[in-house]
Design an enzyme around this catalytic site. Sequence first.
Site, short mmCIF file in Angstrom:
data_model
loop_
_atom_site.label_atom_id
_atom_site.label_comp_id
_atom_site.label_asym_id
_atom_site.label_seq_id
_atom_site.Cartn_x
_atom_site.Cartn_y
_atom_site.Cartn_z
N HIS A 87 -11.74 52.91 -2.21
CA HIS A 87 -13.02 52.21 -2.15
C HIS A 87 -12.86 50.90 -1.41
O HIS A 87 -11.76 50.37 -1.27
CB HIS A 87 -13.56 51.96 -3.56
CG HIS A 87 -12.61 51.25 -4.47
ND1 HIS A 87 -11.58 51.91 -5.11
CD2 HIS A 87 -12.50 49.96 -4.83
CE1 HIS A 87 -10.90 51.06 -5.85
NE2 HIS A 87 -11.43 49.85 -5.69
N CYS B 64 -10.45 44.22 -10.91
CA CYS B 64 -9.78 44.61 -9.67
C CYS B 64 -10.42 43.83 -8.52
O CYS B 64 -11.50 43.26 -8.68
CB CYS B 64 -9.88 46.11 -9.43
SG CYS B 64 -11.54 46.71 -9.05
#
Length: 668
Positions: free
Chosen positions: A66, A190
């Site tokens: 991603h 993250c």
Amino acid sequence: MSDLITADLVLLDENLGETRFDVIAKLAQAVVNAGRATDFEQLYAAAEARESKTDTGIPGGIAIPHCRSAAVTEPTLAMARPNPAVSFGAKDGPADLIFFIAAPDGADQAHLKLLSTLARSLMKKSFTASLREASSAEEIVELVNGALGVGEKKAEAKPAEAAPAAPAASAQDTPAASVPVKKIVAVTACPTGIAHTYMAADALKYAAEELGYDLKVETQGSSGNEKLTQADIDAADAVIFAVSVNVRERNRFAGKPFVESPVKRGIDEPKEMIAEALAEAENPNGARVAAAASSGEDSAGATEGAWGSRIYKAVMTGISYMIPFVAAGGILVALGFVFEAITVPNLGDVNPKAILESATLFNLGDVHWTLYLGAVLQTIGGFGLSLMVPALAAYIAYGLAQRPGIAPGFIAGSVALAVNAGFLGGIVGGILAGLIAYALGTLKLPRWLGSMMPVVITPLVTSLVAGLAMYLLLGAPLAWVMTTLQDWLTSMSGGSALLLGLILGAMMASDLGGPINKAAYLFATAGLSSGATVNQEIMAAVIISGMVPPLAMALATTLRPKLFNENERENGKAAWLLGASFISEGAIPFASADPARVIPSTIVGGAIAGAISMGAHVASPAPHGGIWIIGLAQNPLMFFVAVLAGTVLSALVYVVLKSMGARSKASA
């Protein structure tokens, strides 16, 4: 709201290459082909950079690469079920279910929440089993939409959405009334804040429920954040940080037993992290979250990161806090020179101290008011410059030890200044003071003594040890290094000056505010307070070459706007002012997205600008300000010529390289 995934974004049972990057390239191309991204190269570069930082494979044959990118026009999911499966770094083997999440830089919260919902759904075995059994792209789309709650049909994974109940106590268990359930709190985060943040949260929750523990999670991501209450934290037996970025408001957990690992470990090994956290709680000497300097501080904590990284960050912190002292003090000194020159063109005959001793504001005597004002400004600015090294040392120590390091850092920096060790002494003294203060802060002491540590004992002991070390041992060799450097600097002329200009210009334009850029800037400011012409020439070369990168990006987006997307063109408009103000960081958005073309372009332009400046003997008594201090510079015409030449050359090189890339992509 458009669909996040469509059938043309699904690749089923194809050979997509041997490596994860082959698969990511195919999925990124599918996103571009679907009209959801404008630039394949930019999108792939962002995804490749993210994948290179942390493996995105997770247990169960799943991977979720991603990224965020300005090239993405709307949040998008692209899915692949490759045959053969491809490794994304998971310990249990290659992945055969791969979801590529592409989000725009400014994605709205509704879309981001759906993306994170998908990530959480992938933690459910019934959902992933349905994806493996699906026979068509349309069926995949239906399953995904069902999991997201946006389709007509809910996914077969729906029964798994309910969290598994905590196991009932077995016959051999002690009654619940007599054995309190262990309470754990966790934080997951993250860098992108879309997938791993929420998957780690769910993995930890499910593992804790299976083990019979009470676990609450705070997700510090991009959407749907769940925040822990202070009551939850206070009641917890242990803390888990599954994070790949700094924990926000970490000081809330001060004193709690904890374990910390990258966010991906929270997905891969949740039970192990829980066991380790509880083991720290049982150990009287186990790891405890360090207190931050203040209740509102966003601190990474004293235990975070390798020592090399922590020292590097501390030095960068010190430099960032030092620059305002240099800028304010240097510009005031430069203004003082201007006022003095109005009355006495030969500034070598001016003694500000003597002027201030013989005149006052209300009794100037024979001293002209411009000369008096110039002496005042030069004196005030001198005080600012004299704090440069102590401030550098103090805030390096602060970066390592927080508030207890500040006072010893100031003292160590002042000693470095007194023994003529310069900025090198400031760096060494700051690191020394920070490490000593940090070490003292880790001591386990009685409460009555511990309360005195940060205010009295730590500053006293640290100042004594660091100060003596600087004065008796380190000062002399560091002073010798600085004197040798200064002598070499002063001796430079002719061809050597051009070479120095090339080197300094390339350094200023290479990493745009990073350590190389800062090293060149410190080199220039080190001797500025001496007033020597060669030091002022070096300062001018550094300022001019540091202005080039953002100005070049601004000019490139103006010359060939079609080569750039809307976001880049907007960044280009902002870069005009940033570059004019000597803020090299204005080019960072371009360098981050396209480093292979931007960095060489800026280095070429910066080097030429620095060489022209040194060759023309442009001099600046001010250490900052960009174009706004051109009136204080010696040879202002060549100041402007050097900036213009470097900017135009950099912009043209970048446009050519960018155009070549665009043609290559079109012919592919």
